[in-house]
Write a protein that holds these residues in place. Structure first.
Motif, mmCIF file in Angstrom:
data_model
loop_
_atom_site.group_PDB
_atom_site.id
_atom_site.type_symbol
_atom_site.label_atom_id
_atom_site.label_comp_id
_atom_site.label_asym_id
_atom_site.label_seq_id
_atom_site.Cartn_x
_atom_site.Cartn_y
_atom_site.Cartn_z
ATOM 1 N N TRP A 283 -15.052 -21.591 -8.076
ATOM 2 C CA TRP A 283 -13.852 -20.895 -7.592
ATOM 3 C C TRP A 283 -13.425 -21.457 -6.235
ATOM 4 O O TRP A 283 -12.240 -21.740 -6.008
ATOM 5 C CB TRP A 283 -14.175 -19.402 -7.486
ATOM 6 C CG TRP A 283 -13.068 -18.551 -6.965
ATOM 7 C CD1 TRP A 283 -12.146 -17.861 -7.700
ATOM 8 C CD2 TRP A 283 -12.764 -18.275 -5.584
ATOM 9 N NE1 TRP A 283 -11.286 -17.174 -6.871
ATOM 10 C CE2 TRP A 283 -11.638 -17.413 -5.574
ATOM 11 C CE3 TRP A 283 -13.327 -18.657 -4.379
ATOM 12 C CZ2 TRP A 283 -11.081 -16.934 -4.387
ATOM 13 C CZ3 TRP A 283 -12.764 -18.194 -3.197
ATOM 14 C CH2 TRP A 283 -11.656 -17.349 -3.191
ATOM 15 N N TYR B 59 -14.979 -12.720 -3.890
ATOM 16 C CA TYR B 59 -15.020 -14.141 -3.555
ATOM 17 C C TYR B 59 -14.099 -14.508 -2.386
ATOM 18 O O TYR B 59 -14.516 -15.270 -1.493
ATOM 19 C CB TYR B 59 -14.644 -14.989 -4.777
ATOM 20 C CG TYR B 59 -15.693 -15.065 -5.868
ATOM 21 C CD1 TYR B 59 -16.931 -14.417 -5.756
ATOM 22 C CD2 TYR B 59 -15.442 -15.793 -7.032
ATOM 23 C CE1 TYR B 59 -17.867 -14.494 -6.767
ATOM 24 C CE2 TYR B 59 -16.385 -15.880 -8.053
ATOM 25 C CZ TYR B 59 -17.594 -15.226 -7.918
ATOM 26 O OH TYR B 59 -18.517 -15.317 -8.928
ATOM 27 N N LYS C 199 -16.503 -10.680 -8.625
ATOM 28 C CA LYS C 199 -15.612 -11.810 -8.386
ATOM 29 C C LYS C 199 -14.477 -11.463 -7.428
ATOM 30 O O LYS C 199 -13.973 -12.332 -6.727
ATOM 31 C CB LYS C 199 -15.056 -12.311 -9.728
ATOM 32 C CG LYS C 199 -16.079 -13.081 -10.549
ATOM 33 C CD LYS C 199 -15.452 -13.706 -11.784
ATOM 34 C CE LYS C 199 -15.587 -12.818 -12.969
ATOM 35 N NZ LYS C 199 -15.154 -13.474 -14.231
#
Length: 502
Positions: free
Chosen positions: A271, A326, A323
């Motif tokens: 990512w 992040y 997530k």
């Protein structure tokens, strides 16, 4: 040995996520079915505020402090209820546990509703949240931890060398002694997973139910596994999400946190690499990984705004849980990489200041320690931990020298009163194990471990995804549909299932 002993720091709090003694093991049997005995009323103000706009009811259920002594004192456990939305479709109760050990679960029914718990589940069950023994509104225990003390998270600090393990051993011993000093009523030794499972059965009986269903996350899987093992015929539909692998958290279980970080980190690295122009952490996942080690080494030697290598590693681990975290993690790394002390202080102050101690901070840490240390014997020899740190530093370089480090359990004043609950594979096929394939604190291996132990009583639902918590907390349609179908219709998969990335 132990039997003779009757502003940046807050960033690590996100991590606070769980043989035979001389006593005769307490019996598994609790009260049988009976008429409902609870009196529902308005919940405490803090629960009302956390649950809003959903309105819950609360009540208390008395349980023995010590199940091995029928004449022992009683404590009141607080439970909450979100009554089923459709009485005609009501199946029974669905008890909930958010994990920990040490997490408050009174508002959990409302929190799951806010995350989109399907209407079919709400129609089928009264959702029962609770503060388990020692937590929050259920006879809370406290060791007296503060943010300015040496113990601010239940995962040990990263040990850069053998000397760091030795230094931490002194802190761990002091923490165990501090808990013993503050345990004025002797309640700490009775905080165990087995006793909490017995409490669940008392709650079931007080609610007038012959059986109960259960949904537990993280450490809640250990509690659910213990309940399904101790009371198999009183367990209805059991869902264990993000499994630690047994009915208790032991040294091996904590060391698996490092395995989970190794397996989860590549998703973040991929990512971040795709967003290199924004964050500058590396153009490839391999470069992002190197950035992590470079930053950790740098702040090991020269902390930025009080943020050292240990906090960087703890902070990274905690932000791999979801997530959605992040971007926050990437921003933190970028600030530290730029080395600006003023900017770092500004960013860190957004988390909390030294004076803003969460109300549950002391309580959560204390319960985690008590349950973890009371459930199973931990090694007492400091050399055992030194060897473990040296081994895990190599095999799990991201975080292994933290999770293998020594804990206060090595010096805990109480021996386990009974063996840990053994997983019982003799019972109904009613245990659905739900597990992301990449999960920092509870790696996929934990689901496979329980699948093997429960044998044909269970099925394993694996999800090609990253994060901690899958059912409702994740976004995989296969995992959502399969689990909902089991809870509402009782359709257990005929075999283990892999849900592809959604």
């Amino acid at each position: 040995m132990k039997r003779q002993r009757g502003i940046s720091r807050s960033s690590a709090l996100a991590v606070v996520l769980g043989l035979g003694g001389s006593l005769v093991a307490a019996p598994a049997v609790a009260d049988g079915p009976r008429a409902p005995q609870v009196r529902w009323a308005t919940c405490p103000e803090d629960v009302v505020a956390e649950a809003a706009p959903t309105e819950l009811q609360c009540a208390t259920v008395p349980v023995p402090v010590d199940y091995a002594d029928p004449g022992s004192a009683r404590i009141d456990l607080m439970i909450s209820r979100l009554a089923g939305a459709n009485p005609a479709k009501r199946r029974g109760t669905l008890m909930l546990n958010p994990g920990g050990p040490g997490g408050s679960g009174l508002a959990q029914p409302a929190l799951l509703v806010a995350r989109g718990l399907p209407a079919g589940v709400l129609d089928s069950y009264d959702l029962i949240g609770m503060d388990t023994r020692g937590v929050g509104h259920s006879a809370p225990v406290k060791c007296g931890f503060t943010l300015d003390g040496p113990y601010i998270t239940n995962i040990p600090p990263y040990a850069v060398d053998d000397a760091a393990v030795t230094a931490r051993a002194k802190v761990a011993e002091q923490v165990a002694e501090q808990c013993a000093r503050n345990d004025r009523d002797g309640s700490l030794r009775h905080l165990t997973t087995a006793n909490t499972a017995r409490d669940l059965d008392r709650i079931r009986a007080a609610l007038g139910e012959e059986r109960t269903s259960y949904l537990g996350y993280s450490y809640g899987t250990a509690l659910g596994a213990a309940y399904a093992s101790m009371f198999p015929e009183r367990s209805d539909r059991i869902v264990l999400d993000s499994n630690i692998g047994d009915t208790h958290l032991d040294r091996d279980g904590m060391r698996r946190f490092a395995l989970g970080m190794e397996q989860s980190f590549p998703d973040f690295a991929k990512w971040a690499a795709a967003r290199h122009d924004s964050y500058g952490l590396g153009r490839t996942p391999a470069q992002v990984r190197r950035t992590y080690f470079t930053l950790a080494k740098r702040v090991d030697k020269a902390p930025v705004a009080g943020f050292d290598g240990n906090l960087l590693r703890q902070y990274t681990f905690g932000n791999l849980f979801k997530k959605m975290q992040y971007p926050k993690l990437a921003q933190q790394w970028q600030t530290l990489a730029n080395g600006g002390d003023t900017a770092a202080r500004r960013l860190l102050s957004q988390n909390a200041t030294a004076g803003e101690v969460p109300p549950s901070f002391d309580n959560s840490l204390s319960v985690f320690l008590a349950v973890t240390c009371n459930d199973v014997e931990w090694p007492e020899n400091v050399d055992t931990y030194r060897h473990g740190v040296a081994k895990d530093r190599k095999r799990y370089p991201l975080f292994g020298a933290a999770t293998a480090n020594i804990t206060p359990c090595a010096f805990w004043p109480h021996a386990p009163a009974e063996p840990p609950v053994a997983v019982n594979d003799d019972g109904p096929r009613n245990v659905l194990l739900v597990q992301n394939q990449r999960d920092a604190p509870t790696p996929h291996h934990g689901g496979k471990m329980l699948r093997q132990k429960f044998a044909d009583r269970s099925r394993l639902l694996s999800i090609d995804d990253s994060g901690h918590g899958a059912y409702v907390l994740g976004d995989n349609p296969c995992a959502l549909n399969t689990t909902t179908r089991y809870l509402v219709e009782g359709k257990m998969p005929g075999k283990d299932i892999l849900c592809r990335a959604g």
